[in-house]
Design a protein around this motif. Sequence first.
Motif, PDB file in Angstrom:
ATOM      1  N   SER A 221       0.829  -1.222   0.000  1.00  0.00           N
ATOM      2  CA  SER A 221       0.000   0.000   0.000  1.00  0.00           C
ATOM      3  C   SER A 221       0.849   1.253   0.000  1.00  0.00           C
ATOM      4  CB  SER A 221      -0.848   0.066   1.257  1.00  0.00           C
ATOM      5  OG  SER A 221      -1.441  -1.130   1.511  1.00  0.00           O
ATOM      6  N   LEU A 222       0.230   2.333  -0.440  1.00  0.00           N
ATOM      7  CA  LEU A 222       0.850   3.661  -0.383  1.00  0.00           C
ATOM      8  C   LEU A 222      -0.009   4.545   0.516  1.00  0.00           C
ATOM      9  CD1 LEU A 222       1.511   4.246  -4.192  1.00  0.00           C
ATOM     10  CD2 LEU A 222       3.244   3.817  -2.428  1.00  0.00           C
TER      11      LEU A 222
ATOM     12  N   LEU B 113      -3.449   6.765  -1.026  1.00  0.00           N
ATOM     13  CA  LEU B 113      -4.106   5.970  -2.067  1.00  0.00           C
ATOM     14  C   LEU B 113      -4.640   4.644  -1.523  1.00  0.00           C
ATOM     15  CD1 LEU B 113      -4.593   5.507  -5.195  1.00  0.00           C
ATOM     16  CD2 LEU B 113      -2.501   4.150  -5.083  1.00  0.00           C
TER      17      LEU B 113
ATOM     18  N   SER C  67      -3.945   0.473  -1.448  1.00  0.00           N
ATOM     19  CA  SER C  67      -3.194  -0.561  -2.176  1.00  0.00           C
ATOM     20  C   SER C  67      -2.746  -0.052  -3.542  1.00  0.00           C
ATOM     21  CB  SER C  67      -4.070  -1.804  -2.349  1.00  0.00           C
ATOM     22  OG  SER C  67      -4.478  -2.252  -1.089  1.00  0.00           O
ATOM     23  N   VAL C  68      -1.525  -0.447  -3.919  1.00  0.00           N
ATOM     24  CA  VAL C  68      -0.988   0.055  -5.202  1.00  0.00           C
ATOM     25  C   VAL C  68      -1.827  -0.407  -6.389  1.00  0.00           C
ATOM     26  CG1 VAL C  68       1.422   0.357  -4.498  1.00  0.00           C
ATOM     27  CG2 VAL C  68       0.639  -1.886  -5.254  1.00  0.00           C
ATOM     28  N   VAL C  69      -2.574  -1.488  -6.213  1.00  0.00           N
ATOM     29  CA  VAL C  69      -3.370  -1.985  -7.345  1.00  0.00           C
ATOM     30  C   VAL C  69      -4.350  -0.940  -7.863  1.00  0.00           C
ATOM     31  CG1 VAL C  69      -3.216  -4.453  -6.799  1.00  0.00           C
ATOM     32  CG2 VAL C  69      -4.987  -3.061  -5.725  1.00  0.00           C
ATOM     33  N   TRP C  70      -4.674   0.075  -7.042  1.00  0.00           N
ATOM     34  CA  TRP C  70      -5.617   1.107  -7.504  1.00  0.00           C
ATOM     35  C   TRP C  70      -4.991   2.016  -8.551  1.00  0.00           C
ATOM     36  CZ3 TRP C  70      -9.534  -1.289  -6.476  1.00  0.00           C
ATOM     37  CH2 TRP C  70      -9.844  -1.812  -5.234  1.00  0.00           C
ATOM     38  N   LEU C  71      -3.650   1.889  -8.737  1.00  0.00           N
ATOM     39  CA  LEU C  71      -3.013   2.682  -9.799  1.00  0.00           C
ATOM     40  C   LEU C  71      -3.387   2.124 -11.163  1.00  0.00           C
ATOM     41  CD1 LEU C  71       0.545   3.072  -8.214  1.00  0.00           C
ATOM     42  CD2 LEU C  71      -1.163   4.873  -8.517  1.00  0.00           C
ATOM     43  N   THR C  72      -3.666   0.823 -11.219  1.00  0.00           N
ATOM     44  CA  THR C  72      -3.943   0.201 -12.524  1.00  0.00           C
ATOM     45  C   THR C  72      -5.329  -0.456 -12.600  1.00  0.00           C
ATOM     46  OG1 THR C  72      -2.719  -1.669 -11.625  1.00  0.00           O
ATOM     47  CG2 THR C  72      -1.544  -0.266 -13.203  1.00  0.00           C
ATOM     48  N   ASN C  73      -6.055  -0.436 -11.513  1.00  0.00           N
ATOM     49  CA  ASN C  73      -7.391  -1.073 -11.514  1.00  0.00           C
ATOM     50  C   ASN C  73      -8.406  -0.111 -10.936  1.00  0.00           C
ATOM     51  OD1 ASN C  73      -6.898  -4.246 -11.925  1.00  0.00           O
ATOM     52  ND2 ASN C  73      -5.236  -3.391 -10.712  1.00  0.00           N
ATOM     53  N   SER C  74      -9.669  -0.215 -11.382  1.00  0.00           N
ATOM     54  CA  SER C  74     -10.677   0.669 -10.797  1.00  0.00           C
ATOM     55  C   SER C  74     -11.553  -0.155  -9.845  1.00  0.00           C
ATOM     56  CB  SER C  74     -11.527   1.303 -11.897  1.00  0.00           C
ATOM     57  OG  SER C  74     -12.585   0.449 -12.220  1.00  0.00           O
TER      58      SER C  74
END
Length: 485
Positions: free
Chosen positions: A37-38, A41, A43-50
């Motif tokens: 996580s960051l 934001l 979890s980092v997955v929200w950078l590439t997933n909605s």
Amino acid sequence: MDTWHIFLGSILFAIPLILLLRGRKGGRLRVPPGPPSLPVLGSVVWLTNSLADVEPLLRRLFKRYGPIVSLRVGSRLSIFVADRRLAHAALVERGATLADRPALPSLKLLGENDNTITRASYGPVWRLLRRNLVSETLHPSRVRLFAPARSWVRRVLAEKLRDESSSGGAAVVETFQYAMFCLLPLIYRSRKMAVFAFLPSVTKHLYRDRLQNVHAMQRRKKDLFVPLINARREYRKLGGEPKKESTFEHSYVDALLDIKLPEEGNRPLTDNEMINLCSEFLDAGTDTTSTGLQWIMAELVKNPAIQEKLYKEISARKGDDQDEVSEEDVHKMPYLKAVVLEGLRKHPPAHFVLPHKAAEDMEVGGYLIPKGATVNFMVAEMSRDEREWEKPTEFLPERFLPGGAGEAVDVTGNREIKMMPFGVGRRICAGLGIAMLHLEYFVANMVREFEWQEVPGEEVDFAEKNEFTVVMKKPLRPRLVPRRA
Ligand code: HEM
């Protein structure tokens, strides 16, 4: 006991043990695994997933981390559970700990409180509101009183479908929704509030238009419900007798008008609270039931032999001259029940239950679920799990008949969970009984009225689309051949 049973027994015993050991680090429990996580934001997955595509993302995460994973949305920890045994341990065995709901940031923005059954914290207000709905309005003896309304809606539905079918492929989806609208009157929903889960203080400015739309809908909802509530107030004041088929001696609004909140100086519900409760009643029951109906009828179109077997069961009980398949009749039709259960297994209208909140630290599957975490359960993952269900992608109602793997399956999940289309535990769907009745009643009557056929060029497509419920991406358009004059 043969070797196979010993082997199976050891595996079932070993899985919780392995999970338990994996969750411990230096003797202390860890939260379930998940992507890094960051700050801000999550979890980092929200950078590439909605958020809208969370289901396929979760499926990948379960493959990687096992059946219980953590994700962070902003600073909020959300835990997702895909295993039926862990779901039982969490929701049934330690039910009270997970019976709470997380607060909705959007409620504050709308100036609303959480006095509805779905949103209320686990406590006296929730208990009062839920008991009021379940025993005053949805109790089987009350539900029986609504038989004339069901009959009327069935006639309207059959007529509309007859009109539709004369012009080629019938647009059944709208007709099903319309029928449920009539049955649980009119609907208002606010599904566009998900964006406000992320930093509401920022998103309320970014999505000002959306928020304004929701406010406008709230006003419309008020305009719609207040006259209905007031009419009922007047009607009670006059001590009036029901005058026509559509006026019932008892309604949900009556039960709400009688409520006093003991925790709040015995005050009655405000108009706003009554509006939200009426609208919850319609929201919770309309889309879910009409979506379930659509998927079941789609399977019957795709599987004519199953439809024929069902038709035979129905016509063995009801002659052509009799008006309808009644509530009493459907209770005596085991194949009909099997068809409905198989529909809910393969196509649960809700792929997640509503989010739950941990009231205190708890352990599930060897991991720590910290106090305040949101916990979600993956309904569709469980009922399509190939380790639990043979050929889970096939529509096989026979599995719910004696001798089948789903025989005597208990949808309440109290003993064990095999599938949980209505959730399980203390927050289980309050409308389970009436939902099953409506599905069985309408499936039986629609199969009795028409032969549901596939139209060339309009083949049934089981692709899914996420809306308020999970609906057919390509709506069902069958040919309906009347079976009776
Ligand atoms: C096929 C139809 C239906 C399905 C699949 C369905 C499914 C569900 C699910 C999955 C939940 C969440 C359970 C949880 O959070 O653990 C729920 C909650 C609820 N449902 Fe249903 N539902 C259906 C029909 C209805 C109907 C007809 C009504 C009422 C008229 C209703 C009223 C409610 C209410 C009030 C809750 C909130 C319960 C609580 O928080 O205590 N549902 N339903």
